[in-house]
Design a protein around this motif. Sequence first.
Motif, PDB file in Angstrom:
ATOM      1  N   SER A  29      -4.920   4.401 -36.547  1.00 47.51           N
ATOM      2  CA  SER A  29      -5.889   5.251 -35.856  1.00 47.51           C
ATOM      3  C   SER A  29      -5.133   6.238 -34.975  1.00 47.51           C
ATOM      4  CB  SER A  29      -6.851   4.413 -35.001  1.00 47.51           C
ATOM      5  OG  SER A  29      -6.156   3.707 -33.979  1.00 47.51           O
ATOM      6  N   ASP A  30      -5.765   7.373 -34.713  1.00 45.38           N
ATOM      7  CA  ASP A  30      -5.135   8.435 -33.911  1.00 45.38           C
ATOM      8  C   ASP A  30      -6.233   9.106 -33.093  1.00 45.38           C
ATOM      9  OD1 ASP A  30      -3.906  10.659 -32.872  1.00 45.38           O
ATOM     10  OD2 ASP A  30      -2.841  11.184 -34.714  1.00 45.38           O
ATOM     11  N   ASN A  31      -6.240   8.837 -31.791  1.00 44.06           N
ATOM     12  CA  ASN A  31      -7.294   9.372 -30.932  1.00 44.06           C
ATOM     13  C   ASN A  31      -6.699  10.074 -29.718  1.00 44.06           C
ATOM     14  OD1 ASN A  31      -9.632   8.247 -32.351  1.00 44.06           O
ATOM     15  ND2 ASN A  31      -8.865   6.265 -31.656  1.00 44.06           N
ATOM     16  N   THR A  32      -7.286  11.198 -29.336  1.00 42.55           N
ATOM     17  CA  THR A  32      -6.944  11.861 -28.089  1.00 42.55           C
ATOM     18  C   THR A  32      -8.162  11.803 -27.177  1.00 42.55           C
ATOM     19  OG1 THR A  32      -5.405  13.364 -29.204  1.00 42.55           O
ATOM     20  CG2 THR A  32      -6.162  13.998 -27.006  1.00 42.55           C
ATOM     21  N   LEU A  33      -8.012  11.170 -26.018  1.00 41.91           N
ATOM     22  CA  LEU A  33      -9.120  10.970 -25.103  1.00 41.91           C
ATOM     23  C   LEU A  33      -9.428  12.243 -24.332  1.00 41.91           C
ATOM     24  CD1 LEU A  33      -8.145   7.445 -23.696  1.00 41.91           C
ATOM     25  CD2 LEU A  33      -9.386   8.020 -25.800  1.00 41.91           C
TER      26      LEU A  33
ATOM     27  N   ILE B 240      -3.508   8.418 -28.117  1.00 39.11           N
ATOM     28  CA  ILE B 240      -3.286   7.006 -28.451  1.00 39.11           C
ATOM     29  C   ILE B 240      -3.232   6.851 -29.969  1.00 39.11           C
ATOM     30  CG2 ILE B 240      -4.135   4.647 -28.253  1.00 39.11           C
ATOM     31  CD1 ILE B 240      -5.547   5.485 -25.675  1.00 39.11           C
ATOM     32  N   VAL B 241      -2.068   6.454 -30.458  1.00 42.45           N
ATOM     33  CA  VAL B 241      -1.855   6.292 -31.902  1.00 42.45           C
ATOM     34  C   VAL B 241      -1.540   4.814 -32.170  1.00 42.45           C
ATOM     35  CG1 VAL B 241      -0.526   6.992 -33.918  1.00 42.45           C
ATOM     36  CG2 VAL B 241      -0.934   8.616 -32.053  1.00 42.45           C
TER      37      VAL B 241
ATOM     38  N   TYR C  49       0.609   0.034 -30.485  1.00 42.20           N
ATOM     39  CA  TYR C  49       0.001   1.248 -29.945  1.00 42.20           C
ATOM     40  C   TYR C  49       1.070   2.148 -29.326  1.00 42.20           C
ATOM     41  CZ  TYR C  49      -4.804  -0.344 -30.570  1.00 42.20           C
ATOM     42  OH  TYR C  49      -5.997  -0.737 -31.110  1.00 42.20           O
ATOM     43  N   TYR C  50       1.038   3.426 -29.702  1.00 47.43           N
ATOM     44  CA  TYR C  50       1.901   4.443 -29.129  1.00 47.43           C
ATOM     45  C   TYR C  50       1.014   5.338 -28.253  1.00 47.43           C
ATOM     46  CZ  TYR C  50       5.432   3.162 -32.618  1.00 47.43           C
ATOM     47  OH  TYR C  50       6.368   2.487 -33.383  1.00 47.43           O
ATOM     48  N   VAL C  51       1.303   5.347 -26.959  1.00 51.15           N
ATOM     49  CA  VAL C  51       0.456   6.077 -26.012  1.00 51.15           C
ATOM     50  C   VAL C  51       1.265   7.217 -25.404  1.00 51.15           C
ATOM     51  CG1 VAL C  51      -1.009   5.905 -23.972  1.00 51.15           C
ATOM     52  CG2 VAL C  51      -0.775   3.929 -25.504  1.00 51.15           C
TER      53      VAL C  51
ATOM     54  N   GLY D  42       2.271  12.478 -17.408  1.00 52.12           N
ATOM     55  CA  GLY D  42       2.105  12.105 -16.010  1.00 52.12           C
ATOM     56  C   GLY D  42       0.767  11.468 -15.715  1.00 52.12           C
ATOM     57  N   HIS D  43       0.105  10.915 -16.744  1.00 51.34           N
ATOM     58  CA  HIS D  43      -1.222  10.313 -16.563  1.00 51.34           C
ATOM     59  C   HIS D  43      -1.132   9.072 -15.672  1.00 51.34           C
ATOM     60  CE1 HIS D  43      -2.381  12.893 -19.890  1.00 51.34           C
ATOM     61  NE2 HIS D  43      -3.644  12.479 -19.772  1.00 51.34           N
TER      62      HIS D  43
END
Length: 399
Positions: A78-82, A88-89, A389-391, A395-396
């Motif tokens: 899965s590959d999502n950008t919040l 988050i991959v 998970y690759y996040v 600087g979050h």
Amino acid sequence: MKLIPTDTKNRVLSSMVRLLEDNRNALLKANKKDLEAFNKEDRAMYDRLIINENKIDGMVQAIKEVRAQDDPVNKVISDNTLSSGLKIVNKAAPFGTIMIIYESRPDVTIEAASLAFKANNKILLKGGKEALNSNVFLVGLWHQALEENDLCTDYIQLLKLNRESTQDFLKNPAEPLDLIVPRGGERLISFVKEHAKCAVLVSGRGNNFLYIDREANWEQTIEVILNAKTDKISACNALDKILIHKKIPNYEAKLKELSSILKMNDVAIMVDEWTHGILKEEMLIDKEAIWYEEFLALKCCLGAVDGLEDAIQKINQYSGGHSASIMSTNNEVTNMFMEQVDCAAVYRNASTRFTDGGAMGVGAELAISTDKLHHRGPLGLKQLVTNKYYVYGDGHVRV
């Protein structure tokens, strides 16, 4: 764990194909030593131990199939950008080090190592002492294939341990273990679960059931039963128990016909009390434990049931959770059976002998898992990875 490029892994597999082809006679000689030392009274174990030209062909084909499959490592799940911009991959990742414990079958040394290696895992092979000469030879070929491609031989290791040493190894492994796959009976599985300190994925007993509904196609049923019971008695997908609806048309005649055909094919029969009322000459099942038993022999049980619910209850109580089949032309009945029977593979009007990686289109398999985590059924290449998970942030911080 360092990731090996796919083309390098495939070159190792190609080397192994060549080495197997070039060393056929030497492998047969090594296997002959094992066969000569083995007690042939255990027919199922002996059948599993044999290596012949066809078995070598199967080993070669298994490696070629694994080589041809896509590398599962690093595949994006899965590959999502919040909304915050955090990316988050989720990717497939190797387990690390897998240990497999198995008896008698030298071909497992080929299939298990091929799959584990292609999925970028190390594998520790704990084969049975009865196949020691065969396994030593095969692992020697694996080491040659690895060295030809400038890789460490640690990726594929053969453990020569007795029961006590295995117990000590499980408690205090020489290196961290990430997954153990015991292929064998209840005693082996209990032994591993008791002593292991990592995840255990069970490849459990067969003890497969077939239910004959009152709307079954009888000729088809006979053909399926003979295949499931007699095609390969040493396989974990062989049939052991047959349940027959008491209200099937011409019940007594069909029961006698089934009994006669089984005996013509050298299958010994045991029956429950209801069935014994018709098949009086057959051995009566006098212990409940027999219903739990995997035979791995030309032997089966015949039992009567009041209907679908009774059959489902008995299968879920006694089977090993491996495979179960229903013979019926009623779609509503077959659908209910397949939904409610708690097995890794459920069949409608088909032999349980198809529960196999190759026969199911999975390809080479490490084992048939009867666990529900992390996978159930044939453990093929795609199932020999976990995930990571690759996040990606900038600087979050969480507020």
